[in-house]
Motif scaffolding. Sequence first.
Motif, PDB file in Angstrom:
ATOM      1  N   ALA A 110       1.007  -1.215  -0.063  1.00  0.00           N
ATOM      2  CA  ALA A 110       0.061  -0.078   0.184  1.00  0.00           C
ATOM      3  C   ALA A 110       0.779   1.152  -0.059  1.00  0.00           C
ATOM      4  N   ASP A 111       2.058   1.209   0.524  1.00  0.00           N
ATOM      5  CA  ASP A 111       2.902   2.331   0.618  1.00  0.00           C
ATOM      6  C   ASP A 111       3.500   2.607  -0.762  1.00  0.00           C
ATOM      7  N   ALA A 112       3.427   3.711  -1.483  1.00  0.00           N
ATOM      8  CA  ALA A 112       4.211   3.930  -2.489  1.00  0.00           C
ATOM      9  C   ALA A 112       5.425   4.314  -2.494  1.00  0.00           C
ATOM     10  N   GLU A 113       5.921   4.742  -1.321  1.00  0.00           N
ATOM     11  CA  GLU A 113       7.565   4.769  -1.287  1.00  0.00           C
ATOM     12  C   GLU A 113       8.070   2.995  -1.239  1.00  0.00           C
TER      13      GLU A 113
END
Lengths: 916, 430
Positions: free
Chosen positions: A334-337
Amino acid sequence: MKLIMTLSLGLCLSTALAQSPAAPQPSTGAPSDPLTDLLARIPAQSADAQARLIADLLKLDAAAVKTLCERLVEPGTGDDAKVRMALHGVVLAAGRPDAQARRAEIEGVLLERLGAKPPPGAQDFLLEQLRFIASPACVSAVSALLHDETHATRAAMVLVTVGDDSAKLALRSALAAAGEKTRLPILHALGELGDGEALASLAAGADPQNAELWHTLLFALAASGNPAMADRVPTLLTPTSSVAGAEELAKWYARSCERNAALEYVRQAAMGRAPAGNAATGGAAADAEGRLRAMLAAFSDPADVHVRCAALSLLTSLAGAKAMPDILAATADADAEYQAAAVEAAASLTGEGVTEAMTAVMAGASATQQAHLLGILAKRADASALDACAAQLKSADAAVRLAAIDAVARLGGAQAVSFLLPLFDTDDAAQGKAVQQALFEIRAEETAKLLGEALGAASPRVKVGILDALARRHAVDQAERVLVCTLDAAPEAARAAWKALESLAPPTQVPVMLERFGALTSNELRESAGAAIAAAACRNEDKTGRAALVIAALKSQAPAHQAALLKSLGRIGGPAALAAVREQLKNPQTEIREAAFAAICDWPNAEALGDCLALARTSAEMKDHVLALRGYLRLIEAGTTQPIEERLRALITAIEVSRRADEKKLAFSSLAKLGDERGVEVLKPYVLDPGAGAEACFATVQLADKLIPTKCSAARAALTALQPATLSDPVKAELQRMLEKLAKFEDHITDWYVSGPYVQKDRRGQDLMEVYFPPEDAKAKGVLWREPAPTADPAMAWALDLNATSAVAGDMRAAYLRTRVYSPAAQTARLEVGSDDGIKVWLNGDCVHTNNALRGCTPSADGVEVKLKEGWNDLLLKITNDGGGWFGAARFRGPGGEHLEGVYAKRGFDAQASPP
Amino acid sequence: MPSLKVSRRRFLTTTAGSVAAFTIVPRHVLGGPGYTPPSETLTRAVIGTGGMGMAGHVTVNEDGKPPVTLAVCDVDEKHLAEAMKKSGRSCEAYADWRKVLDRKDIDTIHVATPPHWHALIAIAAAQCGFDVLCEKPLTRTIGEGVALAAAVHRYGRILQVNTHFRFENYYGFGASKMLRKLVDSGLLGKPLTVRVSRDLGFDWKLKMWSGRTDLKPEGVPGELNYDMWLGPAPVKPYHPHRVHQSFRGYWDYDGGGLGDMGMHYLDPVQYFLGKDDTSPVEISAVAPWPAHPDAAGLWDEVRLKYADGDTILLKSGEWGADDKPGQPFIEGPKGKVFANYRTEPAGLFDKLDAVPDPRPLVNFETAVRTRRQPGGNVDVAHRSCTLVNLAAMAVRLGRTIKYDPVKQVCEGDEEANRIVRQPMRAPWHV
């Protein structure tokens, strides 16, 4: 003579130096000896002098170098700059790959001098030089300095440079006896060398509160894979939030350093540079992978995403293909980073089986993951992934298809052409564009040939794509194949072929193109073909012959074709083409006549100016008048090589000839763009015109914009002319902006005398500000005042460009500007100045302002209140220049920043109080 | 794309219970009436508040406003006081950059110190999870650049170097993008020579940024922490010319005019030549030799030649023979580009309409928000800074250097490699 001197220099130096005193020598006034003479030649002032200097420096023998070393002094106690330069040169020359023997010799000389305990500043310099050539031979002498608080850091840096076991051993030995201040550099050096063996005992008792020592110790232990680190790793690689309270959280930097050290230890351990891991779990590498995977799960807090990124990056580099499940999971996170980090980490993966592992998971992955995987494979540039990527060209998901197009182009080179061409057969515009971009980016030489060969069997839609690609690639060698396509039965393919020929066809194809042109039945195709013929004709290097074939073909064509060819002649231009088109103005057939009329109005250059004006004057129909007048105005604007007077006259004529307000407006706009001050008077009568007044006002403001800052008085006159007019809000806003711009630049003095340059050896411009030079004394005799060259850059017209005057121009200098300023009455004024770089100002002999700045010149950078006396006032500016641009500017304004009526400058020294 | 950024704020919101402990967190970061929601505004700290640090306030968000500066840091109390005057109420002052990295409400770190600090601070910032805007030159040595790129990649960070000419117009030669298209189109042929010379308008400012060789030690002013200013650089006696702006003139901290203008001038050249992933293989210089060991000075020309024959020629015009006027800016076997957009053959720029634009470059702000790599990312910035550092090495060594762009070392040239990688003063290391 010169040859003999050079050959004998080395011998002479040894002899002379043997007799030279060891004490530092002043650079001037000392008895002349060869070494002093040599130093005097540093730095060389020309390439020839430099070549001689280098040759002589390289010939210095050990005795001469030793003497140079002896001439080093403590900073501040003498000038040894040239000695340092000479020694530096000798050292660098000795460090060349082909100078091993010389290197050992010079290293020996430096060490010998170091052993003689010269002043601390000299020792420091010798250690600094030693770093360039240090070898294991220096370890013993240099390590002796590890206990010297002043030199321990430098000595440790030299040993790091040597870097072998003897250097490590020396550092370890020194560590045992190190004092409080020398421990840190030694420990640091051992860390740099990845040697932590001696540090383990320190680790047990070290105090984390002593942050510098603690972090250095951790770094050293980690870099060396020392087991003393192993017990700390579990704690350091656990999320902070689960092991500590708020107080600990505040130490974010410290925790990050420690964590980085722990990660480094994990890396070292996995690479076998630390004790083996648990054999039951598969050894050190498996331990590391397990540890890192645990981190991926544990550092779930969004604040720690960078830690997860680091763990994944490290895991990827250690586990290679085995990390694929972790990468795949990350691409769906879920975390784009974290997603982005996964793509980067995976793209850097190398080793056997990596590509296979990636392509193997492709089929079972989600669309998002597939797009990421394709991006990764494209970045990795392993061509073996081509088929797997090509398979995704058929994906139902548009994002996956686009990623596959990019990947196939990057991996396949020319081979990608056959994969990509079928994808032109689509209604999806984004896909077509992506294929086009991909085909352009394939650099392989045979690409154009493959594209050309594919034309024969391609469907019309694919053919259009190929033709477009060939045009974009400027594939002129495929022009013959493209020409064949002009006969294609599918009109879209034929049209694309003509369009491609516009970019590709050589002039030799014009005859055959004309032949095929004659057979075209649709207007649209004739348009495209006409443009292609014109473009091919224009590639003829013989300018006068460009139109000949088209003119010759004109008469044999049907009327519709003649009309299209007239447009082509308009594109080709030139006197012959113009004459041919002009002749057709009398053609009885309306279609041809109108085409000739349009061609003249669209003519590419000013040679049709007179024709356009004549047509505008004589056309009975309003539409023809408008067409011709617009053509006329366009050509005036385009004719930038015409004298400005001619263009101004032409615009006045256009206004006179205009039958409607709309064309007058166009002419006003052109007048404003012309930027000539005489335009103000032309526009003035129209300011109150009910039809074109608003446009005249707007053009007047635009013209004022062009006139500032070069013609501020004319700009003021232009803006004043608008006073009786009623202005719309946008024009009012523009007027206000222009008044503010004017206030920034007007009243600057442009009438100066200049004196200079004034320089002093080895002093920068900034150093000269407080140095007296004769122009500062009004009574000084023999000061040369000259008329400066004008400032060339119109945007800087308000300032004087001192570099424009060649006799003054340059860096590291000062110059003076002088003028007289007339004031109709004694009054308080605000003197505003700008400068590049520093400035000092005298008014009537009194220094009223100084700013020894290094800056660019901006209007009114500094302001100071001054008293102007009635009549003439002497104004003197001193402007310094360190380097680059060199400008000075000044003006007088009222105390509130307003224009001062009657105040003006005149540089003539004999000027009398006679205001204009 | 799923929700983007912003770890620190998410941290604050998800651990609201512990937020009270951070008295340093400004009120507005936690939200409140009249404030822009933090999730829409990037926050930053400026480390180094001399010339570039404060000029950095012009670095703006996409809405044209400067980012919210929550912390400023400098080792000079006067600079710090000036910076605080220019910054908003919510800004805190720091004398030690390590304390800045303890802040959890900051998104980006603007590294605006002298170059000898750049790599250290930027690497530490990456380790702490910050994105970084770094002033040019990116690093003082090639070795530091390699370490910086590794750290930024390892921690999944965004780094942009603060030079923007590849994004926009390249001095008097039009948009860098158009030059890239011209090179890509093949209309100039290959190999190409690019001249970056004074007669074409490139002022290398060598005299301006020359070091002095006559410095007499002076007392360190009370407001300056000189030891911290030196940081990883060797200790040398204090003189005001060593610090604050004129530091550029000393090899220990920067590279003279090369350091000041090099990345501005060369980064776009690297971009339009398509050399963002490589470096030259042969570098030579014509310069006064020996160079001063401490003070950067003048040079005549530097040639940086790539493996494919493309060459960048730097010509200072401040020492040595004058350049012949009217030289082309770019010269290839099939075409040339001169000043004022003139080309041979004429009109080459008019032939580019059909050539697709190069892939758009992402700016720092967008990169931070979308996690796409910015146009001047750490890899390309490191490569363009390598050009600067290789040029400086050739000037200092006074001989031709052979460089391996893959291993990033000078093969078989130990002396040159001792400039590629230089040890730092304890306790600093990269």
